[in-house]
Scaffold this motif. Structure first.
Motif, PDB file in Angstrom:
ATOM      1  N   ARG A  56       0.827  -1.214   0.000  1.00 39.81           N
ATOM      2  CA  ARG A  56       0.000   0.000   0.000  1.00 39.81           C
ATOM      3  C   ARG A  56       0.858   1.260   0.000  1.00 39.81           C
ATOM      4  O   ARG A  56       0.314   2.363   0.086  1.00 39.81           O
ATOM      5  CB  ARG A  56      -0.924   0.003   1.219  1.00 39.81           C
ATOM      6  N   ALA A  80      -5.777   4.406   0.159  1.00 41.85           N
ATOM      7  CA  ALA A  80      -6.210   3.660  -1.021  1.00 41.85           C
ATOM      8  C   ALA A  80      -7.039   2.439  -0.652  1.00 41.85           C
ATOM      9  O   ALA A  80      -7.633   1.810  -1.520  1.00 41.85           O
ATOM     10  CB  ALA A  80      -5.000   3.218  -1.836  1.00 41.85           C
ATOM     11  N   GLY A 138      -4.034   1.706  -7.190  1.00 42.73           N
ATOM     12  CA  GLY A 138      -4.581   2.267  -5.962  1.00 42.73           C
ATOM     13  C   GLY A 138      -3.701   3.332  -5.350  1.00 42.73           C
ATOM     14  O   GLY A 138      -4.188   4.396  -4.937  1.00 42.73           O
ATOM     15  N   VAL A 139      -2.382   3.094  -5.299  1.00 41.62           N
ATOM     16  CA  VAL A 139      -1.497   4.091  -4.685  1.00 41.62           C
ATOM     17  C   VAL A 139      -1.286   5.290  -5.600  1.00 41.62           C
ATOM     18  O   VAL A 139      -0.989   6.392  -5.120  1.00 41.62           O
ATOM     19  CB  VAL A 139      -0.143   3.471  -4.284  1.00 41.62           C
ATOM     20  N   ALA A 165      -3.611   6.707  -7.196  1.00 42.86           N
ATOM     21  CA  ALA A 165      -4.759   7.568  -6.908  1.00 42.86           C
ATOM     22  C   ALA A 165      -4.668   8.174  -5.507  1.00 42.86           C
ATOM     23  O   ALA A 165      -5.225   9.249  -5.259  1.00 42.86           O
ATOM     24  CB  ALA A 165      -6.053   6.768  -7.049  1.00 42.86           C
ATOM     25  N   HIS A 166      -3.945   7.510  -4.606  1.00 42.95           N
ATOM     26  CA  HIS A 166      -3.820   7.988  -3.223  1.00 42.95           C
ATOM     27  C   HIS A 166      -2.363   7.853  -2.790  1.00 42.95           C
ATOM     28  O   HIS A 166      -2.013   6.917  -2.062  1.00 42.95           O
ATOM     29  CB  HIS A 166      -4.733   7.189  -2.292  1.00 42.95           C
TER      30      HIS A 166
END
Length: 465
Positions: free
Chosen positions: A114, A388, A379-380, A382-383
């Motif tokens: 993450r 995420a 995911g990362v 985007a965040h």
């Protein structure tokens, strides 16, 4: 709770436990093992295909026809304004990416799957972006954040690197980077990775300031040289006449290896470090390491030093063996055709033929890695600093391992073609170019069989790491 949701924590725990292995430059054996194909069969098949490719190429003795194939190109529209805008956008993206890597290494989540820094460096950059340099074209001169930042700083350029050093600083840099990556917890420890990136940034900016950006990123920086060489395999090429689309690898047949000392050694090092990073994750390596190191305790300072020195010695010995095998092949090639060329000239001339092998081996290791972790990477992206949610991974089919072994063989087949074309340019006649390739085919077959064996092994955690 659904069965999928119930199983998710176990999947994430397994990924976290295996992360140090997965992020190594070839540590993807668990992703590439074929279902029921024996290891010895894949090794022999790879070697046989390389030999068969050489026999086929031996029938192609028309120099002009070979030149026509290698010279085929199609111009791609590239207006200067669009090129400048694209370069500016890539440079901005590179600097932003570097800043986010440094920030997320400190502020991001602790979980490797993450964390933006870990996923972007290993999955997005060293796996995905590196593939783009040989599958599409080399955009690193524009993306390179250190080069972009160096242009904003005062540059003295007051010192010159000795000409005798040639490319050897980048050879040492490449070996050092991979050794640090193998023996340190950079794949699971975001702060440690951030510290390495920060140190690399300081070194690059200081070096560019003292020696100039052209010298530093042209001769010293190993990353720039890796992508520059990979870019020569790509179908999209840029020269003084514009941007062209060519058959993959054919650019290698026109501009041979660099004349600076160490340029051939760097190509061999690029091939070797990928092999080494896969080798350390095999059961055979663990068995040897266990015998050599014995009951060394890696949690003690002395034990950790012994482990690090062992891996360093193994890397240097393997590099010397790869380089020695290539030089022996070049010397035997020269002797086979009674050439008066210097051995070094033959080595440099045929060195580009090793680049498709390195590219094929790289994609064999990293394609499954990239596809498996691409949902987590998305995911990362985007965040970047967290939030995420749970990391997601893709599950690849069982036959994917066979496909990755195919990339190893494909790289070697392209290498045989490039070597054949280079031989026809260097040696006159019909038989001399073919005879000159006998030693190189032996070396390439050995490389292929070694690579196929490493890729086909079940992956395990490297011993004592």
């Amino acid at each position: 709770m659904s069965p999928t949701a119930a199983a998710l924590p176990g999947v994430l725990d397994a990924l976290a436990a295996a992360w140090r292995l997965l992020a190594h430059v070839g540590g993807l054996g668990d992703q590439v093992v074929g279902g029921g194909v024996p290891s010895w069969l894949t090794v022999l098949t790879g070697g046989a295909l390389v030999g068969a490719s050489f026999l086929f190429n031996s029938l192609l003795t028309d120099h002009e026809a070979v030149r026509a194939v290698n010279g085929a190109r199609a111009a791609l529209p590239s207006p200067p304004l669009l090129r400048r805008a694209g370069a500016a956008a890539l440079s901005a993206a590179g600097v932003l990416g570097l800043a986010l890597v440094l920030a997320s290494s400190v502020l991001g989540p602790d979980e490797p799957t993450r964390n933006f820094a870990i996923l972007v460096v290993w999955v997005g950059w060293w796996a995905g972006y590196a593939m783009s340099t040989y599958a599409v074209g080399n955009t690193w001169p524009a993306v390179n954040p250190w080069r972009t930042l160096a242009r904003l700083l005062p540059v003295s350029g007051s010192r010159d690197l000795p000409a005798a050093w040639g490319a050897w600083p980048s050879v040492a840099g490449l070996l050092a980077l991979v050794w640090v990556e193998v023996v340190s917890p950079l794949a699971a420890n975001a702060p440690a990775l951030g510290a390495l990136v920060a140190a690399y940034t300081v070194l690059a900016l200081a070096g560019a300031s003292v020696y100039g950006t052209g010298t530093w990123f042209g001769r010293v920086d190993p990353v720039s040289r890796v992508f520059r060489l990979y870019g020569r395999v790509a179908p999209v090429q840029r020269d003084a006449d514009g941007v062209h689309l060519r058959l993959p690898g054919t650019e290698l047949t026109e501009r041979t290896g660099g004349r600076e000392p160490g340029s051939t050694a760097f190509v061999v090092a690029l091939l070797w470090v990928t092999t080494f990073d896969g080798l350390v994750a095999t059961p055979a390596w663990n068995a040897v390491a266990t015998v050599v190191l014995g009951p060394v305790a890696p949690d003690r300072a002395l034990g950790r030093a012994a482990v690090s020195l062992f891996y360093l010695a193994a890397m240097l010995v393997g590099f010397a063996a790869f380089l020695g095998a290539y030089r022996l092949a070049a010397e035997r090639s020269r002797a086979t055709v009674d050439s008066f060329l210097a051995p070094g000239a033959v080595e440099r001339w045929f060195a580009p033929a090793l680049l498709p092998i390195a590219a094929g081996y790289h994609v064999a290791h990293f394609l499954g890695y990239l596809l498996t972790l691409s949902p987590a990477l998305a995911g990362v992206l985007a965040h970047p600093l967290g939030g995420a949610g749970p990391a997601r991974v893709a599950v690849l089919p069982a036959w994917f391992g066979t496909l990755e072994l195919g990339f190893v063989v494909a790289g070697h087949l392209l290498a045989v073609w490039v070597a054949h074309a280079l031989a026809m340019e260097l040696f006159p006649g019909v038989l001399r170019p073919i005879r000159s390739q006998y030693p190189f085919v032996v070396a390439m077959t050995a490389y292929t069989m070694t690579s196929a064996w490493v890729v086909g092994q079940p992956a395990v955690t490297p011993a004592f790491l």
